[in-house]
Design a protein around this motif. Structure first.
Motif, short mmCIF file in Angstrom:
data_model
loop_
_atom_site.label_atom_id
_atom_site.label_comp_id
_atom_site.label_asym_id
_atom_site.label_seq_id
_atom_site.Cartn_x
_atom_site.Cartn_y
_atom_site.Cartn_z
N ALA A 36 0.84 -1.20 0.00
CA ALA A 36 0.00 0.00 0.00
C ALA A 36 0.88 1.25 0.00
CB ALA A 36 -0.94 0.01 1.21
N TRP A 262 4.11 0.56 2.47
CA TRP A 262 3.96 -0.32 3.62
C TRP A 262 3.10 -1.50 3.20
CZ3 TRP A 262 1.68 4.46 3.17
CH2 TRP A 262 0.28 4.48 3.12
N ASP A 264 -0.33 -3.63 4.10
CA ASP A 264 -1.60 -3.76 4.81
C ASP A 264 -1.95 -5.25 4.87
OD1 ASP A 264 -2.28 -1.24 5.62
OD2 ASP A 264 -3.29 -0.71 3.76
N ASN A 266 -4.29 -8.31 6.71
CA ASN A 266 -5.50 -8.60 7.47
C ASN A 266 -5.27 -9.88 8.26
OD1 ASN A 266 -6.94 -6.36 6.40
ND2 ASN A 266 -7.27 -7.52 4.52
N THR A 305 -12.16 -5.33 9.79
CA THR A 305 -12.33 -4.77 8.45
C THR A 305 -13.78 -4.77 8.00
OG1 THR A 305 -11.85 -6.97 7.52
CG2 THR A 305 -10.00 -5.43 7.75
N SER A 328 -6.89 -5.11 10.54
CA SER A 328 -5.81 -4.61 9.70
C SER A 328 -4.56 -4.35 10.53
CB SER A 328 -6.24 -3.32 9.00
OG SER A 328 -5.19 -2.79 8.25
N LYS A 330 -0.66 -2.72 10.02
CA LYS A 330 0.23 -1.97 9.14
C LYS A 330 1.67 -2.37 9.42
CE LYS A 330 1.49 2.70 7.67
NZ LYS A 330 1.24 4.16 7.86
#
Length: 359
Positions: A36, A262, A264, A266, A305, A328, A330
């Motif tokens: 992302a 970065w 992302d 889940n 999410t 989520s 990061k």
């Protein structure tokens, strides 16, 4: 022989199971992850024809590189008109200031003169009143003496004449006082004109400031017609062609900073308790299966999410099926030779051994 093969197969299977168990105990895995980045939309602030558009999709731009130039002829003419108007208003302002100074000097002198004349006229009136009172008493005395035949007819007529003159002198003094007062009122009215002139000057100043603000606004408009890149980045997509007419808010292109990326990821809610900020992560990119990228958990989400879905799941029938939710996470990641692109699918392996020991 068969027994040896079977035994070897069992040993290999047990080793594979042991490795799988070890991995599941000491690591958290997820293949629901992607690269992302901040995707920046560049939009027009003004309306007009796009006369220059020198960028192309995939191009690497430096900060302040020209993205687009929008027709500015009308704005330039408006700037010239405003500058001329402001110059004329400045000259008018200076002229009115000089006029106020001149009128102030004139009216101040006239007022002082009128005040002096009024004081002199009032002094003359006071003297004439005293003279009239004296001559009136003398005239009364002369009348009494004439009845007694003590004074001559000549002296009697002289006293009468002096009395009449003193009456005329008082009337003249009264007229002089009235004239002096009228001139004083006139001088005061002329000075009140200064107030009107100063208010008109203040109004002109406000108009001038308004025109200066309008000039500044058009200068900003002129600057906005030359659009530059806000950062160093890559053009991802272009939405217009040179020569098109754009309106304020019209999206021109999309870009991103290739160094600001970065992951992302889940992560299942059942495993989120095993994660913490700062844990190391191995990232495998589908596009580069032979490379492993290192990352660090930077932030752990505070909501599943599913809460951000545009169409939330409902259960009108009353039949409920429990589904494991995901949160989520990061993961900070260092770019390597611009290999990593936003949207690429990755798999993450999070080392949780230190976290489990601390727990």
């Amino acid at each position: 022989m068969r027994k040896a093969i079977l035994t070897g197969f069992i040993i290999v299977a047990m080793a594979a199971v042991a490795h799988w168990v070890y991995q599941r105990v000491n690591y958290v895995f997820s293949d629901d992850a992607r690269i992302a980045s901040d995707m920046i939309d560049i939009s027009s602030k003004v309306s007009g024809w796009v006369v220059e558009f020198p960028v192309s999709s995939g191009e690497l731009l430096q900060k302040n590189d020209v993205l687009a130039v929008i027709d500015s002829r009308e704005t330039v003419l408006k700037l010239q008109e405003l500058e001329s108007k402001i110059s004329a208003m400045a000259a008018d302002y200076e002229g009115r200031q000089a006029e106020i100074v001149m009128v102030e000097q004139q009216t101040t002198g006239a007022l002082q003169s009128a005040q002096s004349q009024l004081a002199l006229a009032e002094a003359s009136l006071a003297a004439s009143v005293s003279e009239l009172e004296f001559r009136a008493s003398e005239w009364q005395r002369a009348q009494t003496l004439r009845e007694r035949r003590i004074i001559s007819q000549h002296d009697f007529e002289a006293d009468k004449s002096q009395f009449q003159k003193s009456q005329q002198g008082r009337q003249a003094a009264l007229a002089s006082v009235a004239t002096a007062r009228a001139k004083l009122v006139e001088a005061q009215a002329a000075q009140s004109q200064l107030v009107v002139m100063e208010r008109n000057l203040a109004r002109l100043k406000f108009e001038q400031e308004s025109q200066v603000a309008e000039l500044a606004r058009h200068r900003i408009d002129l600057q906005d017609r030359r659009m530059v890149s806000p950062l160093q980045g890559i053009v991802d997509r272009i939405f217009i062609d040179p020569g098109e007419y754009v309106q304020p808010g019209r999206r021109l292109l999309m870009m991103h900073d290739p160094e600001n990326i970065w992951v992302d990821a889940n992560i299942k809610e059942t495993e989120i308790r095993r994660l913490k900020v700062g844990q190391s992560v191995d990232v495998s990119v589908d596009a580069y299966p032979d490379d492993v990228f290192r990352g660090v958990i930077e932030k752990i989400g505070h909501a599943a999410t599913s809460q951000f879905s545009l169409l939330p799941s409902t259960n009108p029938s009353g039949n409920f099926t429990k589904v494991t939710q995901r949160l989520s996470v990061k993961i900070a990641l260092q770019q390597r030779d611009n290999l990593l692109k936003p949207g690429m699918m990755v798999e993450v392996t999070i080392d949780i051994r230190d976290n489990d020991k601390a727990g």
